[in-house]
Design a protein around this motif. Structure first.
Motif, PDB file in Angstrom:
ATOM      1  N   VAL A   3      -7.240   8.187  -1.883  1.00  0.00           N
ATOM      2  CA  VAL A   3      -8.491   7.519  -1.525  1.00  0.00           C
ATOM      3  C   VAL A   3      -9.190   8.287  -0.415  1.00  0.00           C
ATOM      4  N   ILE A   4      -8.442   8.694   0.598  1.00  0.00           N
ATOM      5  CA  ILE A   4      -9.036   9.403   1.727  1.00  0.00           C
ATOM      6  C   ILE A   4      -9.563  10.770   1.318  1.00  0.00           C
ATOM      7  N   THR A   5      -8.804  11.512   0.541  1.00  0.00           N
ATOM      8  CA  THR A   5      -9.208  12.884   0.220  1.00  0.00           C
ATOM      9  C   THR A   5     -10.209  12.986  -0.923  1.00  0.00           C
ATOM     10  N   GLN A   6     -10.180  12.033  -1.863  1.00  0.00           N
ATOM     11  CA  GLN A   6     -11.031  12.170  -3.040  1.00  0.00           C
ATOM     12  C   GLN A   6     -12.128  11.112  -3.149  1.00  0.00           C
ATOM     13  N   HIS A   7     -12.010  10.051  -2.392  1.00  0.00           N
ATOM     14  CA  HIS A   7     -12.971   8.957  -2.552  1.00  0.00           C
ATOM     15  C   HIS A   7     -13.557   8.496  -1.228  1.00  0.00           C
TER      16      HIS A   7
ATOM     17  N   LEU B 285       0.846  -1.195   0.000  1.00  0.00           N
ATOM     18  CA  LEU B 285       0.000   0.000   0.000  1.00  0.00           C
ATOM     19  C   LEU B 285       0.879   1.241   0.000  1.00  0.00           C
ATOM     20  N   LEU B 286       0.695   2.086  -0.986  1.00  0.00           N
ATOM     21  CA  LEU B 286       1.498   3.296  -1.117  1.00  0.00           C
ATOM     22  C   LEU B 286       0.772   4.475  -0.483  1.00  0.00           C
ATOM     23  N   VAL B 287       1.506   5.264   0.289  1.00  0.00           N
ATOM     24  CA  VAL B 287       0.912   6.393   0.998  1.00  0.00           C
ATOM     25  C   VAL B 287       0.221   7.371   0.048  1.00  0.00           C
ATOM     26  N   PRO B 288       0.800   7.726  -1.101  1.00  0.00           N
ATOM     27  CA  PRO B 288       0.083   8.650  -2.001  1.00  0.00           C
ATOM     28  C   PRO B 288      -1.270   8.101  -2.463  1.00  0.00           C
ATOM     29  N   ILE B 289      -1.351   6.799  -2.690  1.00  0.00           N
ATOM     30  CA  ILE B 289      -2.625   6.204  -3.084  1.00  0.00           C
ATOM     31  C   ILE B 289      -3.603   6.258  -1.925  1.00  0.00           C
ATOM     32  N   LEU B 290      -3.139   5.929  -0.737  1.00  0.00           N
ATOM     33  CA  LEU B 290      -3.980   6.007   0.447  1.00  0.00           C
ATOM     34  C   LEU B 290      -4.501   7.428   0.656  1.00  0.00           C
ATOM     35  N   GLN B 291      -3.631   8.403   0.495  1.00  0.00           N
ATOM     36  CA  GLN B 291      -4.027   9.800   0.659  1.00  0.00           C
ATOM     37  C   GLN B 291      -5.086  10.193  -0.371  1.00  0.00           C
TER      38      GLN B 291
END
Length: 46
Positions: free
Chosen positions: A23-27, A15-21
């Protein structure tokens, strides 16, 4: 959301932090809808 959940639960090392971020901010709305659907299904099954 299902693919994200699978990675988060089963392969969290990748799990990559930019992807997690993202998902949290946009989805986050999609995530809460997915969570509600899962909870509803679990409650209906019991």
């Amino acid at each position: 959301m299902v693919a994200f959940r699978n990675i988060a639960v089963h392969d969290y090392q990748s799990l990559l932090v930019p992807i997690l971020q993202t998902v949290i901010t946009q989805h986050l709305g999609e995530f809460t809808q997915f969570t509600s659907a899962v909870l509803l299904r679990e409650n209906t099954a019991n």
